[in-house]
Design an enzyme around this catalytic site. Structure first.
Site, short mmCIF file in Angstrom:
data_model
loop_
_atom_site.label_atom_id
_atom_site.label_comp_id
_atom_site.label_asym_id
_atom_site.label_seq_id
_atom_site.Cartn_x
_atom_site.Cartn_y
_atom_site.Cartn_z
N TRP A 150 56.44 35.72 33.28
CA TRP A 150 56.23 34.53 34.11
C TRP A 150 56.44 33.25 33.31
O TRP A 150 57.03 32.28 33.81
CB TRP A 150 54.82 34.58 34.70
CG TRP A 150 54.49 33.43 35.61
CD1 TRP A 150 54.68 33.36 36.95
CD2 TRP A 150 53.90 32.18 35.23
NE1 TRP A 150 54.24 32.15 37.44
CE2 TRP A 150 53.76 31.40 36.40
CE3 TRP A 150 53.48 31.64 34.02
CZ2 TRP A 150 53.22 30.12 36.39
CZ3 TRP A 150 52.93 30.36 34.00
CH2 TRP A 150 52.82 29.62 35.18
N HIS A 261 51.11 40.45 44.64
CA HIS A 261 50.94 41.61 43.78
C HIS A 261 50.70 42.88 44.60
O HIS A 261 49.96 43.77 44.16
CB HIS A 261 49.82 41.42 42.77
CG HIS A 261 50.07 40.33 41.79
ND1 HIS A 261 49.15 39.89 40.88
CD2 HIS A 261 51.16 39.54 41.60
CE1 HIS A 261 49.65 38.91 40.16
NE2 HIS A 261 50.88 38.68 40.59
N TYR A 270 47.85 32.20 44.59
CA TYR A 270 49.30 32.19 44.75
C TYR A 270 49.72 31.53 46.06
O TYR A 270 50.76 30.89 46.14
CB TYR A 270 49.85 33.61 44.67
CG TYR A 270 49.68 34.24 43.31
CD1 TYR A 270 50.54 33.93 42.27
CD2 TYR A 270 48.63 35.11 43.06
CE1 TYR A 270 50.36 34.49 41.02
CE2 TYR A 270 48.44 35.67 41.81
CZ TYR A 270 49.31 35.36 40.79
OH TYR A 270 49.13 35.90 39.54
N ARG A 329 37.79 32.39 35.99
CA ARG A 329 38.30 31.30 35.15
C ARG A 329 37.28 30.17 35.06
O ARG A 329 36.87 29.62 36.08
CB ARG A 329 39.63 30.79 35.68
CG ARG A 329 40.73 31.84 35.56
CD ARG A 329 42.01 31.37 36.17
NE ARG A 329 42.99 32.46 36.11
CZ ARG A 329 44.03 32.56 36.92
NH1 ARG A 329 44.24 31.65 37.84
NH2 ARG A 329 44.87 33.57 36.81
N ASP A 546 25.64 33.93 65.73
CA ASP A 546 24.73 33.42 64.70
C ASP A 546 23.85 34.51 64.12
O ASP A 546 22.80 34.23 63.55
CB ASP A 546 23.87 32.29 65.27
CG ASP A 546 22.98 32.76 66.41
OD1 ASP A 546 23.12 33.92 66.85
OD2 ASP A 546 22.16 31.95 66.88
#
Length: 980
Positions: A150, A261, A270, A329, A546
């Site tokens: 990539w 993927h 993505y 991350r 609800d």
């Protein structure tokens, strides 16, 4: 596969560069200069911001500190092996991409009048020489890539294009040619995956979805800077395939799913990249010789925005079940990803026709106004990530336009069968469900990211509400990853294998949504292919507005470890003392950390939220189970879940509620009800009145009914005929694995049905024990028996990809009832024997000990009004001889029970209701009992009848009628009642 997606995309960098006080573009020379100037002037297409705009100033301050670090650590030595000591070359390909990004940032600083490096000859010369060095030694036109493809074909070319587009006037032709040659070497074709040496193999992977458009944009920009129309055309020609809806693999699905993927839902990663690419490509190519505006799928991105993105963004946060590896991350979060996505949507609105743009801007305005997670300003930089000034201008223009209404969060319930996801949204909250299957992985691991994702797709549920930072404040490195809300877990984890599909070997995973208002979701699961444990089970969720009802069945394990279902695992306030109330509004549990308790006979619980309003949660437990509560402080590091994460310890407080199934459970079950945004008093009231009935919780079917709303959800777990009863009467029968959601209100019945396996190439046959006239139906549904006492449907699901098919009926107040009880009786020496459990009832008039009579009764309590017709249908399954007559009587009393009645205790005969000559075997006989049925409506509403021979017809006169226990439903007694 794009195995190295990074949150800070080239588009963000370029937008920052465009607002850094760039030098004027040179005069037009050709069409390529026109396109480059159009690109550089993109920022001018947004409404102008004030010169002293405070949010713009924040972005400048945010980038200034980074630029200082880049400049002071830049290695300018002639014998250098890398440009920066923290970005060594030769092993990690991402360091090449990052090196170019830093060079672009330094060039932006050189051009920014607010930067200390403004017009610095030293900075300019060093940056350009560093670019030359990198092209010669790190990304050369004769080199061979390493690590991740990539970076060589998408990441680094994107950053090089950014650099050249922004600084074209400062680059020599030789420098441009060298950069272009390097990009052409590694990325010769935008639709084919090149090898590391730049060659394209005969079996090269064809790029799809986000990767394809990344490379398409790269080809177009490279064509502009290199003045090569064929490259622009190649990029343009790569676009249309990414606009088309797919039915397998990567891309957008018509149900709103986005997959990358092959097996991971990724609209929040993505998908965001793809959206940004589209807006840029449309902007660049519109009104040029390379325009694609005439493509029939040109407006599909608007549909994606409303159908794929909007459902998964709540108050500006992108739901974690769409972010894949990104949740691990440190520099990412649900709100940061949401903000990036909203930026891309604002850019998309700029290139859409006005009607679509207006709708999208209204949604954007609502999100931004409600998102308070960034503090005083929505545009505050977070974790080093700022907002492009271009996007600030676009969004502020939307916010300041009084003609654009602020759209509220949508009230809808959706099943996304191609992604194994479900969302139920109401005012003030959104419930998100993550499942996995043979199609969708339990999680994605790769590049050292998401190392504890094992349970994130195995039934994890998340509740988004006014507590906007619930999943933002270091949630993922501190939560127990083996005890996530909604999961049934044994605490196991498996072996990490990069890019492995951690599949579910079971087939029934999907759901049926009705009018986007109610839905039923199902997941049969086994952890064999993910954590390698023996745990398996069947989980269902009934999203009834609800209230969300969670039911589990068949929970089984043989690994010798405890198994539990995690009702809740909520991040608490800083003190960890959110009030937990159980069974009584005055019964507050201890608020100290490290408190735990097995709370017996729990009827309901309530957890106070982290905000003053809109984040409380109620829980109801119809089975009165023991609930294990734990209040704890947990610590962890981002490095533990992501190889690029920090090593500093972070901590959070959590409260979990769990239902323990013990060690080695066999067919364990559970039920709980989730009540978002309810107070303790409201939770207690709901539990006291509880309108929810679990009408079946077996390994063959799971069914729940909301009596207050008239909604029923049913999951059929096997491909065999199965009937689910309501109030003791047959209600719905299916012959295949299926999920059905029904709603009956007044005289109207609606239903939605779906194939959760996505493997059925034929029909799902349904029978609803109601009578009605068809109002509407989807084409896949055939109504087989108009005018009958039941509704029989055949649903063609071949190739439906789990889609929900709907039908609507106007009920005719005609229903078919099964017996509340039936039995036969024998005299003489058998006079005290009960025959209530047999599959047939025998009738015969003969000598003592050989005479048999039959009893049956029907409960009419579900019927209101006046009975206009009641007809009893009996089917003889065995007939000894012809010419036998039987009589039917109403009994004097109706209090007998099927399992206890005998000849000696049977009720006396009342009035004669009818007589008939017994027909041939398996030929039904129908007797009108309307008067008797009407007679009991004012009393017990139970019609009890006795069946006997009219005379002694001899020893061969025995007749057997099918009972409610008979294996063939067609032979069971039924009472068809019409009423008004």
């Amino acid at each position: 596969m794009n195995l190295a997606f990074r949150p800070r995309r080239p588009g963000l960098l370029l937008a920052l560069l465009l607002h850094a006080g760039l030098t004027a573009a040179p005069a037009r020379a050709d069409v390529y200069d026109d396109l480059r100037n159009k690109w550089l002037n993109r920022s001018a297409s947004a409404p102008a911001l004030a010169a002293n705009d405070p949010d713009v100033a924040m972005q400048a301050a945010n980038s200034s500190s980074a630029n200082e670090r880049y400049w002071t650590t830049l290695n300018q030595a002639p014998d250098r092996a890398a440009l920066w000591p923290d970005l060594p070359l030769g092993t990690v390909s991402a360091n090449v991409t990052a090196s170019v990004a830093r060079l672009s940032a330094l060039m932006a600083a050189y051009k920014s009048s607010s930067s200390p490096y403004y017009q610095s000859v030293e900075v300019l010369q060093a940056t350009l020489e560093s670019l030359d060095w990198l092209i010669a030694h790190g990304y050369s036109a004769t080199g061979t890539g390493y690590d991740n493809w990539w970076d060589w074909q998408i990441g680094t070319p994107a950053n090089l294009n950014t650099f050249m587009m922004a600084n074209y006037s400062l680059l020599t032709p030789e420098r441009i040619a060298a950069v272009v040659a390097a990009m052409d070497h590694y990325t010769p074709n935008p639709i084919k995956r090149a090898s590391m040496d730049g060659t394209i193999a005969a079996n090269a992977i064809e790029e799809v979805a986000a990767n394809r458009l990344d490379k398409a944009l790269g080809a177009v920009l490279r064509g502009i800077v290199g003045k090569d129309g064929s490259k622009i055309a190649a990029g343009r020609d790569a676009i249309p395939a990414a606009l088309v809806y797919v039915s397998k693999g990567d891309g957008y699905y018509t149900d709103g799913s986005f997959i990358q993927h092959t097996n991971t839902p990724y609209v929040g990663a993505y998908g965001t990249v793809l959206l940004a690419d589209i807006s840029k490509l449309y902007y660049l190519l519109n009104d040029t010789a390379w325009s694609i505006s005439s493509d029939p799928n040109y407006l599909n991105p608007f549909d994606w925005a409303m159908n794929a993105y909007r459902p998964f963004i709540f108050d500006g946060a992108m739901m974690d079940n769409q972010r894949g590896r990104s949740i691990s991350r440190q520099g990412s979060s649900d709100h940061l990803t949401g903000r990036s996505t909203i930026n891309s949507l604002a850019e998309l609105a700029q290139v859409l026709p006005e009607p679509q743009a207006f709708q999208l801007k209204s949604v954007i305005k609502g999100w931004v106004e409600r998102d308070g997670s960034f503090g005083e300003s929505y545009f505050t930089p977070w974790a080093g990530a700022g907002v492009p000034v271009f996007d600030i201008a676009l969004i502020k223009a939307i916010l300041n336009d009084p003609s654009i209404p602020s759209a509220p969060e949508g009230n809808e319930t959706r099943i996304f069968p191609s992604a194994d996801r479900a969302v139920s949204r109401r005012d003030g909250y959104a419930f998100a469900l993550s499942m996995f299957s043979k199609r969708i992985s339990a999680f994605e691991y790769g590049n050292g990211e998401n190392k504890f994702g094992w349970w994130t797709g195995a039934g994890m549920t998340q509740l988004y509400n006014a507590d906007q930072t619930q999943y933002t404040n270091n949630y993922w490195p501190t939560v127990n990853p083996r005890r996530l809300s909604g999961t049934t877990t044994d605490g196991s984890s498996g072996t990490l294998v990069a890019w492995k599909h951690y599949s579910n070997p079971k087939n029934a995973i999907g759901g049926a949504e009705l009018n986007r208002e109610f839905a039923t979701a199902a997941m049969e699961f086994a952890m064999t292919n993910s954590t390698a444990s023996t745990l398996s089970g069947k989980k269902a969720w009934f999203m009834f507005g609800d209230r969300i009802v969670a039911v589990g069945t068949g929970i089984t394990s043989t690994d010798g470890v405890p198994v539990e279902t995690i009702v809740e695992n909520r991040l608490l306030n800083g003190a960890g003392d959110n009030q937990l109330t159980v069974n009584d509004v005055a019964n507050a549990k201890p608020g100290t950390l490290a408190w735990s308790e097995a709370m017996p006979a729990t009827k309901w619980a309530h957890l106070a939220g982290n905000t003053s309003y809109g984040s409380d949660i109620g829980y109801v437990f119809p089975d009165l189970p023991s609930v294990a509560a734990l209040r704890e402080s947990r610590s962890g590091t981002w490095r533990a879940i992501n190889d690029d994460g920090g090593t500093a310890s972070v901590s959070n407080n959590f409260l979990s509620l769990a239902l323990n199934h013990g060690v080695n459970p066999t067919n364990a079950v559970y039920t709980y009800i989730l009540l978002p945004n309810r107070s303790a008093e409201e939770t207690a009231a709901f539990a006291a009145a509880n309108p929810i009935s679990v009408i079946e919780r077996s390994t063959t079917a799971t069914a729940v009914r909301d009596n207050a709303q008239g909604v029923t959800g049913v999951v059929y777990w096997f491909d065999s005929s199965k009937t689910v009863n309501v109030a003791g009467q047959p209600y719905l029968t299916s012959d295949k694995r299926s999920v059905v959601t029904l709603r009956q209100v007044g005289g109207e019945l609606e239903l939605a049905v779906a194939d959760p396996t996505q493997l059925n190439t034929g029909l799902i046959n349904l029978e609803v024990n109601r009578s009605g006239n068809l109002v509407s139906k989807d084409d896949a549904i055939s109504f087989l028996n108009p005018g009958a006492a039941t509704i029989k449907l055949a649903v063609s699901v071949n190739g439906s990809l789990g889609k929900s098919f709907k039908a609507k009926f106007a009920l005719t107040n005609k229903t078919s009832l099964g017996p509340a009880g039936d039995a036969y009786l024998r005299d003489g020496t058998y006079a005290t024997t009960n025959y209530g459990a047999t599959a047939s009832m025998v009738v015969k008039q003969e000598t003592v000990s050989y005479t048999r009579k039959a009893l049956l009764k029907f409960d009419l309590s579900t019927i209101s009004g006046t009975v206009t017709s009641a007809k009893l249908k009996l089917t003889p399954t065995s007939v000894g001889m012809a010419g036998v007559t039987h009589n039917l009587y109403q009994t004097g009393t109706d209090n007998w029970t099927e399992g206890a009645v005998t000849w000696n205790t049977m009720p006396a005969n009342g009035g004669l209701l009818g007589s008939w000559e017994v027909p041939a075997v398996n030929t039904p006989v129908e007797i009108d009992v309307t008067a008797a049925a009407n007679g009991v409506m004012g009393g017990s509403k139970v019609l009890s009848m006795k069946l006997e021979g009219a005379a002694n017809f001899g020893s061969a006169s025995s007749v057997e009628y099918g009972t409610k226990e008979h294996g063939n439903a067609n032979y069971r007694p039924t009472l068809v009642v019409t009423y008004q």
